[in-house]
Design a protein around this motif. Structure first.
Motif, short mmCIF file in Angstrom:
data_model
loop_
_atom_site.label_atom_id
_atom_site.label_comp_id
_atom_site.label_asym_id
_atom_site.label_seq_id
_atom_site.Cartn_x
_atom_site.Cartn_y
_atom_site.Cartn_z
N GLU A 249 -13.31 4.60 -10.58
CA GLU A 249 -12.92 3.45 -9.85
C GLU A 249 -12.07 2.70 -10.68
O GLU A 249 -11.11 1.62 -10.23
CB GLU A 249 -14.17 2.84 -9.35
CG GLU A 249 -14.93 3.50 -8.09
CD GLU A 249 -15.82 4.62 -8.28
OE1 GLU A 249 -15.93 5.06 -9.58
OE2 GLU A 249 -16.04 5.39 -7.42
N THR A 250 -12.35 2.47 -12.25
CA THR A 250 -11.74 1.63 -12.95
C THR A 250 -10.26 2.21 -13.04
O THR A 250 -9.38 1.24 -12.83
CB THR A 250 -12.34 1.83 -14.14
OG1 THR A 250 -13.68 1.81 -14.21
CG2 THR A 250 -11.87 0.83 -15.27
N ARG A 251 -9.98 3.33 -12.93
CA ARG A 251 -8.66 4.00 -13.23
C ARG A 251 -8.08 3.60 -11.71
O ARG A 251 -6.85 3.14 -11.89
CB ARG A 251 -8.94 5.57 -13.27
CG ARG A 251 -7.52 5.97 -13.90
CD ARG A 251 -7.61 7.37 -14.12
NE ARG A 251 -8.02 8.14 -13.07
CZ ARG A 251 -7.31 9.04 -12.27
NH1 ARG A 251 -5.86 9.03 -12.45
NH2 ARG A 251 -7.83 9.50 -11.05
N LEU A 252 -8.72 3.89 -10.77
CA LEU A 252 -7.93 3.47 -9.26
C LEU A 252 -7.54 2.05 -9.25
O LEU A 252 -6.42 1.83 -8.75
CB LEU A 252 -8.84 3.77 -8.25
CG LEU A 252 -9.00 5.37 -7.64
CD1 LEU A 252 -9.94 5.23 -6.72
CD2 LEU A 252 -7.84 5.92 -7.48
N ALA A 253 -8.51 1.20 -9.91
CA ALA A 253 -8.10 -0.19 -9.69
C ALA A 253 -7.10 -0.54 -10.79
O ALA A 253 -6.25 -1.52 -10.31
CB ALA A 253 -9.41 -1.01 -9.96
N ALA A 254 -7.07 -0.07 -11.92
CA ALA A 254 -6.08 -0.49 -12.79
C ALA A 254 -4.68 -0.03 -12.52
O ALA A 254 -3.58 -0.65 -12.89
CB ALA A 254 -6.46 0.19 -14.27
N ASN A 255 -4.56 1.28 -11.91
CA ASN A 255 -3.35 1.80 -11.37
C ASN A 255 -2.69 0.79 -10.30
O ASN A 255 -1.81 0.81 -10.21
CB ASN A 255 -3.66 3.34 -10.81
CG ASN A 255 -3.73 4.30 -11.78
OD1 ASN A 255 -3.58 4.18 -12.99
ND2 ASN A 255 -4.32 5.39 -11.46
N TYR A 256 -3.69 0.55 -9.52
CA TYR A 256 -3.31 -0.40 -8.39
C TYR A 256 -2.89 -1.63 -8.87
O TYR A 256 -1.57 -2.04 -8.38
CB TYR A 256 -4.65 -0.52 -7.42
CG TYR A 256 -4.50 -1.46 -6.35
CD1 TYR A 256 -3.90 -1.11 -5.12
CD2 TYR A 256 -4.57 -3.02 -6.33
CE1 TYR A 256 -3.76 -2.05 -4.11
CE2 TYR A 256 -4.37 -3.85 -5.44
CZ TYR A 256 -4.11 -3.36 -4.25
OH TYR A 256 -3.95 -4.22 -3.37
N TRP A 257 -3.68 -2.38 -9.60
CA TRP A 257 -3.12 -3.62 -10.26
C TRP A 257 -1.72 -3.50 -10.97
O TRP A 257 -0.95 -4.42 -10.81
CB TRP A 257 -4.19 -4.39 -11.07
CG TRP A 257 -5.01 -5.21 -10.40
CD1 TRP A 257 -5.04 -5.84 -9.17
CD2 TRP A 257 -6.66 -5.22 -10.34
NE1 TRP A 257 -6.27 -6.19 -8.56
CE2 TRP A 257 -7.04 -5.66 -9.34
CE3 TRP A 257 -7.35 -4.33 -11.10
CZ2 TRP A 257 -8.69 -5.92 -9.18
CZ3 TRP A 257 -8.90 -4.55 -11.08
CH2 TRP A 257 -9.42 -5.41 -10.06
#
Lengths: 438, 341
Positions: B161-169
């Motif tokens: 989840e962290t990676r998904l959110a970081a990529n997204y931002w």
């Protein structure tokens, strides 16, 4: 088999019809849909990613058939730790595109929330899927790609601990080719042991040049390597001239199929084919279609297989023997059996064994842990993840074969016979290798 | 002297002021989405942002500066390559990704001196050759192992989840930042000078536009944008396979998105990227038919609507939501609306 018969009678059967027919059958099967919902305590979602259209389509051509067999066998669910789990297989076609393979895997993980991912056939399919699973913490099991490209090609370093926790592979590697080729070339066909190596400057070509060629040289063969060529090359005159002047009698090559067709026609025109006693191809020549496409230049080309209908193993999921799988495929589709049938089946065999071994298949960590030490019986033989060669990877055998003209009266033009079994002595040798120019 | 009807020169119409406000609200809403949205939505939108960046970059090159490149995959791929190199050298994953994009941009600067000597079709083909050459050079790196490639496994250190959110931002910030940069650039006198070059290079030079400098600015900006898209793609896929990351398909997508959306308009490529994303999401399963369909659409647009969907909308309703040009609004007796180019 009614649906298949109908399609067959209606005329030519192509892949799409087959998929439709397979889908129709699954739908029509009275228990196919109802059983998991009725009896199961929970339903496990299993993603299955393979190339069914595009340049790699010949790998995935038989997948719908295997999927249909597996779905029927698993219709009543799987019992794990006293609980019955329904199994829903979500199959996806990469269209031979690594980008799409990755996207499909992510969608299966993020949207469909699969518990387990299976993928097969070539680094272009398996690596993006395995990477997506590794990053998302979803257990992933794959087959049919050189294990070195799976392990080292995704950033693992020799001598260091495995950086992978979630992705697993059982497949062949360079050493399996070595053992198979040495056995094949020291067999009944006498040669001068001079080997022409036609290797492209791509993933497989470079791995083979770096690892297999020196090992073959050590085994007593003289390697003539004119250097890497780029995939898509249209003029092989320089390589052919070199092989002719060096007097090679064995050819070994790892080309993409269209390049081999180009090279092989030029080799015939320029008189190289006449001097070759063993023509050992890999990567191309796996399926009847690529050899048939070569016309009269096709028969007697030697190949290697990762599964054959004469394998003495049966599927632990469907209970079918290797021969049954090949025969029922030919009956259902009217097409000649291919070695991918048993390979895809073995992936489901190992996958279901892993679900059972986990004790708690919905627990991803438990499932990954179970795979890391999994022992399973599959159509390609027994696999044991404790053995290595590296963590998370099991070696499966490569068996020497040859394409020969089919006997008169056969339904198909070619026959595919086993000519050596150094990697797995349980596999029966069916024929003696005959010289290409014989 | 004839008396001209009275006009007011304006930039922000009421519609564009409203849409500017809406754009800010949309970005704000997107920024908080990972906190509430599902994994799939977050991941898909990250892909969409990458597409928007790619479309906007190709539009900046071709639609504004007149540089038709079919080799932008060079920067898309080489950005990812340098990111992996940095990561292997011990740089933490996200700084490595940004460093990868920056190094690729630094590479683009000297390249621009050679490439911009070429013009028109020569530049297009030259860029493709350049992309292939860079691809082959990257293949020579033992880390990449020819076409085998490698993976940026350092990214696996983060929770899913962290990676998904970081990529997204990161993708959202990249997209907004790059669109903002183009917006500001095009509204400045510089914007007028690049468009002058696109319309007629000699004429622009004759009135004192510094042709090479203006082109170089756009070239380097587009290189940075494509490299950023490339590292974002790497962050979402982890896998680096040279044949894929240097695939000419990326440029084909860029052309398609910019062409369908509206070449030479600010809003068009965004619209094109959204449409392409939706079409891909819905129809990619159909395989061959999908590819043939994309090609047909691109040809039809090139033949019959060369200014794309947004170009047609602009023409018909005189609508500009995020204006980079100027409007002439009659202030005297009512006259039909006209606008400057």
């Amino acid at each position: 088999m009614d649906t298949f018969e109908t399609v067959l009678r209606a005329g030519r059967l192509n892949r799409r019809d087959l998929i439709k027919a397979a889908g129709g059958m699954a739908f029509a099967a009275p228990f196919g849909l109802a059983a998991p919902a009725r009896a199961a305590d929970a339903t496990l979602k299993v993603g299955f990613v393979s190339p069914r259209t595009g340049p790699l389509a010949s790998f995935g051509e038989s997948d719908p058939f295997i999927l249909q067999q597996v779905r029927a066998a698993l219709a009543k669910g799987v019992e794990v730790g006293g609980k019955t789990y329904g199994i829903e297989i979500l199959d996806r076609d990469t269209q031979s595109d690594p980008v799409r393979a990755g996207q499909l895997a992510k969608e299966l993980i993020n949207k469909d929330k699969v518990d387990f991912m299976l993928s097969t056939s070539t680094p272009e399919t398996v690596n993006p899927v395995a990477d997506a699973c590794e990053a998302a913490g979803v257990p992933s099991l794959s087959t049919i790609m050189p294990w070195e490209a799976f392990y080292f090609g995704r950033g693992a370093k020799p001598g260091e601990p495995s950086p992978f926790k979630w992705s697993f592979l059982f497949s062949f590697g360079v050493n399996d080719f070595l053992k198979c080729y040495v056995s094949q070339w020291n067999g009944p066909v006498q040669t001068n042991k001079k080997v022409g190596a036609l290797l492209p400057n791509d993933a497989d070509g470079n791995a083979i040049r770096a690892h297999l060629m020196p090992a073959l040289a050590k085994a007593g063969f003289t390697i003539v390597d004119p250097g890497g060529y780029e995939d898509g090359t249209t003029d092989f005159s320089a390589q052919i001239a070199k092989f002719k002047s060096e007097g090679v009698e064995i050819l070994v090559t790892f080309p993409i199929p269209p390049d081999f067709a180009t090279f092989w026609r030029q080799a015939a025109q320029q008189g190289l084919t006449k001097q070759l006693k063993i023509v050992q191809v890999a990567k191309t020549g796996l399926f009847p279609s690529t050899i048939e496409a070569l016309g009269s230049l096709g028969p007697n080309i030697a190949s290697a297989c990762y599964w054959h209908k004469d394998f003495p193993y049966k599927s632990s999921v469907t209970g079918m023997s290797s021969k049954d799988i090949a025969d029922s495929y030919e009956k259902a589709t009217g097409k000649q059996w291919s070695q991918q049938l048993g390979a895809t089946q073995s992936l489901f065999d190992a996958g279901v064994a892993a679900l059972k071994a986990s004790g708690a298949p919905t627990d991803k960590a438990a499932l990954a842990k179970a795979i890391s030490t999994l022992k399973a019986d599959t159509t390609v033989g027994a696999i044991d993840f404790a053995k290595g060669p590296v963590p998370g990877v099991v070696n499966t055998p490569i068996i020497g074969t040859q394409w020969i003209k089919a006997k008169p009266g056969s339904k198909f033009k070619l026959d595919y016979v086993i000519t050596e079994n150094a990697n797995d002595p349980n596999v029966p040798v069916g024929a003696k290798l005959i010289p290409y120019n014989g | 002297m004839t008396v001209l009807p009275k006009f007011a020169v304006e930039r922000w119409t009421r519609a564009s002021a409203v849409s500017g406000g809406v754009a800010v609200a949309v970005v704000a809403a997107l920024a908080v989405l990972p906190l509430i949205g599902g994994d799939n939505l977050v991941d898909k939108l990250t892909t969409l942002f990458v597409y928007v960046i790619l479309a906007a970059m190709w539009n900046a090159l071709a639609g504004y500066a007149g540089l038709v490149s079919v080799g932008q995959q060079a920067f898309f791929g080489v950005g990812a390559y340098f990111a992996i190199r940095c990561s292997v050298a011990g740089v933490p994953p996200y700084p490595a990704l940004i460093a990868g994009a920056l190094i690729a941009t630094a590479v683009a600067v000297p390249l621009s001196y050679f490439m911009l000597l070429l013009r028109g079709g020569e530049f297009s083909i030259g860029m493709w050759v350049l992309a292939e050459a860079i691809h082959l050079l990257v293949n020579l790196d033992p880390l990449i192992q020819g076409e085998t490639g490698t993976s940026m496994i350092a990214l696996n250190a983060y929770a899913h989840e962290t990676r998904l959110a970081a990529n997204y931002w990161l993708a959202l910030a990249g997209m907004v930042g790059l669109l903002g940069a183009i917006f500001v650039l095009l509204r400045s006198p510089f914007g007028a000078s690049v468009q002058a070059i696109r319309d007629d290079e000699e004429a622009a030079a004759s009135i004192g536009v510094s042709v090479q400098r203006a082109k170089r600015t756009m070239f380097v900006l587009a290189a940075f944008g494509c490299a950023l898209a490339g590292v974002l793609w790497l962050a979402t896929s982890v896998t680096f396979q040279p044949k894929t990351n240097f695939g000419v398909q990326w440029t084909a997508y860029m052309i398609l998105m910019a062409l369908v959306g509206g070449l030479g308009t600010f809003e068009g490529p965004i619209l094109g990227a959204v449409l392409f994303f939706l079409v891909q999401d819905q129809f990619a399963e159909t395989g061959v038919a999908y590819m043939a369909g994309l090609g047909t659409v691109a040809i039809l647009f090139a033949l019959f609507a060369p200014r794309g969907i947004w170009g047609e909308i602009e023409k018909r309703w005189n609508l500009r939501l995020l204006p980079v040009g100027y409007f002439l609004r009659p202030t005297g007796p009512p006259k039909p609306d006209r606008r400057s180019k």
